[in-house]
Design a protein around this motif. Structure first.
Motif, PDB file in Angstrom:
ATOM      1  N   VAL A  46      -3.243   4.451  -2.149  1.00  0.00           N
ATOM      2  CA  VAL A  46      -3.133   3.778  -3.439  1.00  0.00           C
ATOM      3  C   VAL A  46      -2.792   2.314  -3.227  1.00  0.00           C
ATOM      4  O   VAL A  46      -1.933   1.985  -2.404  1.00  0.00           O
ATOM      5  N   TRP A  47      -3.445   1.416  -3.984  1.00  0.00           N
ATOM      6  CA  TRP A  47      -3.124  -0.010  -3.892  1.00  0.00           C
ATOM      7  C   TRP A  47      -3.641  -0.775  -5.105  1.00  0.00           C
ATOM      8  O   TRP A  47      -4.420  -0.256  -5.901  1.00  0.00           O
ATOM      9  N   ASN A  48      -3.197  -2.025  -5.194  1.00  0.00           N
ATOM     10  CA  ASN A  48      -3.672  -2.957  -6.213  1.00  0.00           C
ATOM     11  C   ASN A  48      -4.533  -4.035  -5.566  1.00  0.00           C
ATOM     12  O   ASN A  48      -4.548  -4.197  -4.343  1.00  0.00           O
ATOM     13  N   LYS A  49      -5.236  -4.794  -6.397  1.00  0.00           N
ATOM     14  CA  LYS A  49      -6.039  -5.909  -5.891  1.00  0.00           C
ATOM     15  C   LYS A  49      -5.122  -6.892  -5.161  1.00  0.00           C
ATOM     16  O   LYS A  49      -4.002  -7.135  -5.579  1.00  0.00           O
ATOM     17  N   GLY A  50      -5.636  -7.441  -4.076  1.00  0.00           N
ATOM     18  CA  GLY A  50      -4.847  -8.367  -3.274  1.00  0.00           C
ATOM     19  C   GLY A  50      -3.935  -7.675  -2.276  1.00  0.00           C
ATOM     20  O   GLY A  50      -3.081  -8.327  -1.672  1.00  0.00           O
ATOM     21  N   HIS A  51      -4.118  -6.379  -2.075  1.00  0.00           N
ATOM     22  CA  HIS A  51      -3.278  -5.639  -1.130  1.00  0.00           C
ATOM     23  C   HIS A  51      -3.591  -6.048   0.304  1.00  0.00           C
ATOM     24  O   HIS A  51      -4.689  -6.527   0.626  1.00  0.00           O
ATOM     25  N   THR A  52      -2.604  -5.861   1.174  1.00  0.00           N
ATOM     26  CA  THR A  52      -2.800  -6.110   2.601  1.00  0.00           C
ATOM     27  C   THR A  52      -3.823  -5.138   3.164  1.00  0.00           C
ATOM     28  O   THR A  52      -3.735  -3.930   2.931  1.00  0.00           O
ATOM     29  N   TRP A  53      -4.808  -5.652   3.894  1.00  0.00           N
ATOM     30  CA  TRP A  53      -5.859  -4.782   4.415  1.00  0.00           C
ATOM     31  C   TRP A  53      -6.449  -5.405   5.670  1.00  0.00           C
ATOM     32  O   TRP A  53      -7.070  -6.453   5.628  1.00  0.00           O
ATOM     33  N   ASN A  54      -6.217  -4.774   6.794  1.00  0.00           N
ATOM     34  CA  ASN A  54      -6.718  -5.247   8.082  1.00  0.00           C
ATOM     35  C   ASN A  54      -7.926  -4.401   8.482  1.00  0.00           C
ATOM     36  O   ASN A  54      -7.779  -3.369   9.132  1.00  0.00           O
ATOM     37  N   PHE A  55      -9.094  -4.837   8.071  1.00  0.00           N
ATOM     38  CA  PHE A  55     -10.327  -4.096   8.354  1.00  0.00           C
ATOM     39  C   PHE A  55     -10.646  -4.248   9.834  1.00  0.00           C
ATOM     40  O   PHE A  55     -10.999  -5.328  10.296  1.00  0.00           O
ATOM     41  N   ILE A  56     -10.517  -3.165  10.583  1.00  0.00           N
ATOM     42  CA  ILE A  56     -10.637  -3.242  12.044  1.00  0.00           C
ATOM     43  C   ILE A  56     -12.097  -3.363  12.464  1.00  0.00           C
ATOM     44  O   ILE A  56     -12.503  -4.348  13.072  1.00  0.00           O
ATOM     45  N   SER A  57     -12.887  -2.343  12.150  1.00  0.00           N
ATOM     46  CA  SER A  57     -14.317  -2.354  12.451  1.00  0.00           C
ATOM     47  C   SER A  57     -14.967  -1.262  11.613  1.00  0.00           C
ATOM     48  O   SER A  57     -14.291  -0.342  11.138  1.00  0.00           O
ATOM     49  N   GLN A  58     -16.277  -1.343  11.444  1.00  0.00           N
ATOM     50  CA  GLN A  58     -16.960  -0.316  10.663  1.00  0.00           C
ATOM     51  C   GLN A  58     -16.714   1.074  11.253  1.00  0.00           C
ATOM     52  O   GLN A  58     -16.505   2.053  10.537  1.00  0.00           O
ATOM     53  N   LYS A  59     -16.698   1.163  12.576  1.00  0.00           N
ATOM     54  CA  LYS A  59     -16.537   2.451  13.238  1.00  0.00           C
ATOM     55  C   LYS A  59     -15.154   3.045  13.019  1.00  0.00           C
ATOM     56  O   LYS A  59     -14.994   4.265  12.891  1.00  0.00           O
ATOM     57  N   GLU A  60     -14.131   2.177  12.961  1.00  0.00           N
ATOM     58  CA  GLU A  60     -12.753   2.653  12.888  1.00  0.00           C
ATOM     59  C   GLU A  60     -12.204   2.732  11.466  1.00  0.00           C
ATOM     60  O   GLU A  60     -11.054   3.134  11.280  1.00  0.00           O
ATOM     61  N   MET A  61     -13.022   2.377  10.465  1.00  0.00           N
ATOM     62  CA  MET A  61     -12.510   2.343   9.098  1.00  0.00           C
ATOM     63  C   MET A  61     -13.033   3.485   8.236  1.00  0.00           C
ATOM     64  O   MET A  61     -13.066   3.384   7.013  1.00  0.00           O
ATOM     65  N   HIS A  62     -13.446   4.569   8.856  1.00  0.00           N
ATOM     66  CA  HIS A  62     -13.774   5.762   8.086  1.00  0.00           C
ATOM     67  C   HIS A  62     -12.500   6.305   7.442  1.00  0.00           C
ATOM     68  O   HIS A  62     -11.406   6.141   7.989  1.00  0.00           O
ATOM     69  N   ASN A  63     -12.630   6.981   6.310  1.00  0.00           N
ATOM     70  CA  ASN A  63     -11.452   7.620   5.720  1.00  0.00           C
ATOM     71  C   ASN A  63     -11.259   9.009   6.336  1.00  0.00           C
ATOM     72  O   ASN A  63     -11.017  10.009   5.650  1.00  0.00           O
ATOM     73  N   ASN A 115       0.838  -1.198   0.000  1.00  0.00           N
ATOM     74  CA  ASN A 115       0.000   0.000   0.000  1.00  0.00           C
ATOM     75  C   ASN A 115       0.874   1.249   0.000  1.00  0.00           C
ATOM     76  O   ASN A 115       1.988   1.236   0.536  1.00  0.00           O
ATOM     77  N   ILE A 116       0.344   2.324  -0.580  1.00  0.00           N
ATOM     78  CA  ILE A 116       1.018   3.614  -0.589  1.00  0.00           C
ATOM     79  C   ILE A 116       0.098   4.645   0.070  1.00  0.00           C
ATOM     80  O   ILE A 116      -1.044   4.812  -0.359  1.00  0.00           O
ATOM     81  N   PHE A 117       0.593   5.310   1.112  1.00  0.00           N
ATOM     82  CA  PHE A 117      -0.141   6.380   1.796  1.00  0.00           C
ATOM     83  C   PHE A 117       0.760   7.608   1.839  1.00  0.00           C
ATOM     84  O   PHE A 117       1.880   7.544   2.360  1.00  0.00           O
ATOM     85  N   VAL A 118       0.275   8.725   1.299  1.00  0.00           N
ATOM     86  CA  VAL A 118       1.093   9.932   1.189  1.00  0.00           C
ATOM     87  C   VAL A 118       0.309  11.141   1.692  1.00  0.00           C
ATOM     88  O   VAL A 118      -0.767  11.457   1.174  1.00  0.00           O
ATOM     89  N   PHE A 119       0.846  11.812   2.693  1.00  0.00           N
ATOM     90  CA  PHE A 119       0.247  13.077   3.152  1.00  0.00           C
ATOM     91  C   PHE A 119       0.438  14.134   2.064  1.00  0.00           C
ATOM     92  O   PHE A 119       1.513  14.237   1.460  1.00  0.00           O
ATOM     93  N   THR A 120      -0.600  14.926   1.833  1.00  0.00           N
ATOM     94  CA  THR A 120      -0.493  15.965   0.818  1.00  0.00           C
ATOM     95  C   THR A 120      -1.461  17.092   1.149  1.00  0.00           C
ATOM     96  O   THR A 120      -2.095  17.105   2.205  1.00  0.00           O
TER      97      THR A 120
END
Length: 249
Positions: free
Chosen positions: A143-160, A90-95
């Motif tokens: 940014v990511w591709n299909k099959g990326h690592t993703w640890n979905f914590i909970s609906q409450k904590e997964m807001h963007n 995954n790619i995460f960039v502050f901007t």
């Protein structure tokens, strides 16, 4: 004659080479990074109105660091970011608002998914002249591709959307003070979602090493680049003080 640059081999839990990122990144092997989490220049210096002197608090610093004068173009980093990130990474960039469109134009066609997060700062710098909104939000490109690592914590904590104070108190590095130091809490939230234990987290614009602190505390490995010697030394000191977990070879 082979002129290929030496490759960086991560033989311990972190490495912090000092130097120009555009050169050092050539030493990162292909498909070797699990999470690229970074905070590059925003190119906001052109909008600065200069410092505001205050009698009742510390002066408001609107004179941004010299490195923000360098024109940062997301497209210039696409090839290397794409080369080094694993397909599961995954790619995460502050901007900021002035660059979000450029990130989208460069990266959206090259990856399966382009999204964004909002970091809301609960205690932003006040607007002395009261002529516009407080700058209380920063954007984070995701940014990511299909099959990326993703640890979905909970609906409450997964807001963007994530809400915290700016970096302050004992967490703030005082000498040298970095004007855009990010809270470890925000970085840990992203690392928790987008990587697993023992993964390699990479920050090519690490400043005083907050991404590295967050990575080590969450039992990841870390590679960080920084051109400023004082920042690099501060980052080294911080990471040396993090309890080092045991890693698989």
């Amino acid at each position: 004659m082979n002129h290929e640059p030496n490759k960086i081999e991560l033989k311990k839990n972190f490495m912090l080479p000092q130097g120009d990122t555009s050169t050092l990144i050539k030493q990162i092997p292909d498909d070797s990074i699990d999470l690229l989490l970074t905070d590059p220049p925003y190119n906001l210096r052109q909008y600065s109105t200069g410092n505001i002197n205050m009698s009742w608090r510390r002066n408001i610093n609107n004179d941004l660091e010299a490195w923000d004068e360098t024109e940062f173009q997301p497209h210039d980093w696409l090839a290397d970011f794409k080369r080094i990130i694993k397909n599961s990474g995954n790619i995460f960039v502050f901007t900021s608002y002035n660059l979000i469109g450029k990130w989208h134009a460069a990266f959206d066609p090259e990856f399966d998914t382009f999204q964004f997060m909002v970091w809301h700062k609960t205690n932003p710098t006040p607007k002395v002249y009261k002529t516009s909104f407080l700058n209380s939000c920063e954007l984070i490109v995701c940014v990511w591709n299909k099959g990326h690592t993703w640890n979905f914590i909970s609906q409450k904590e997964m807001h963007n959307f994530i809400e915290t104070p700016i970096c302050m108190g004992n967490e703030r590095v005082k000498n040298p003070r970095h004007p855009t130091q990010k809270p470890v809490r925000v970085l840990k939230h992203i690392i928790n979602i987008a990587s697993n234990e023992n993964d390699v987290v990479f920050d090519p614009f690490m400043g005083v090493g907050s991404t590295g602190v967050a990575a080590l505390e969450m039992e990841r490995k870390f590679i960080g680049f920084e051109s400023n010697q004082a920042y690099c030394e501060a980052a080294e000191k911080r990471l040396q003080n993090v309890s080092s977990p045991s890693f698989e070879p």
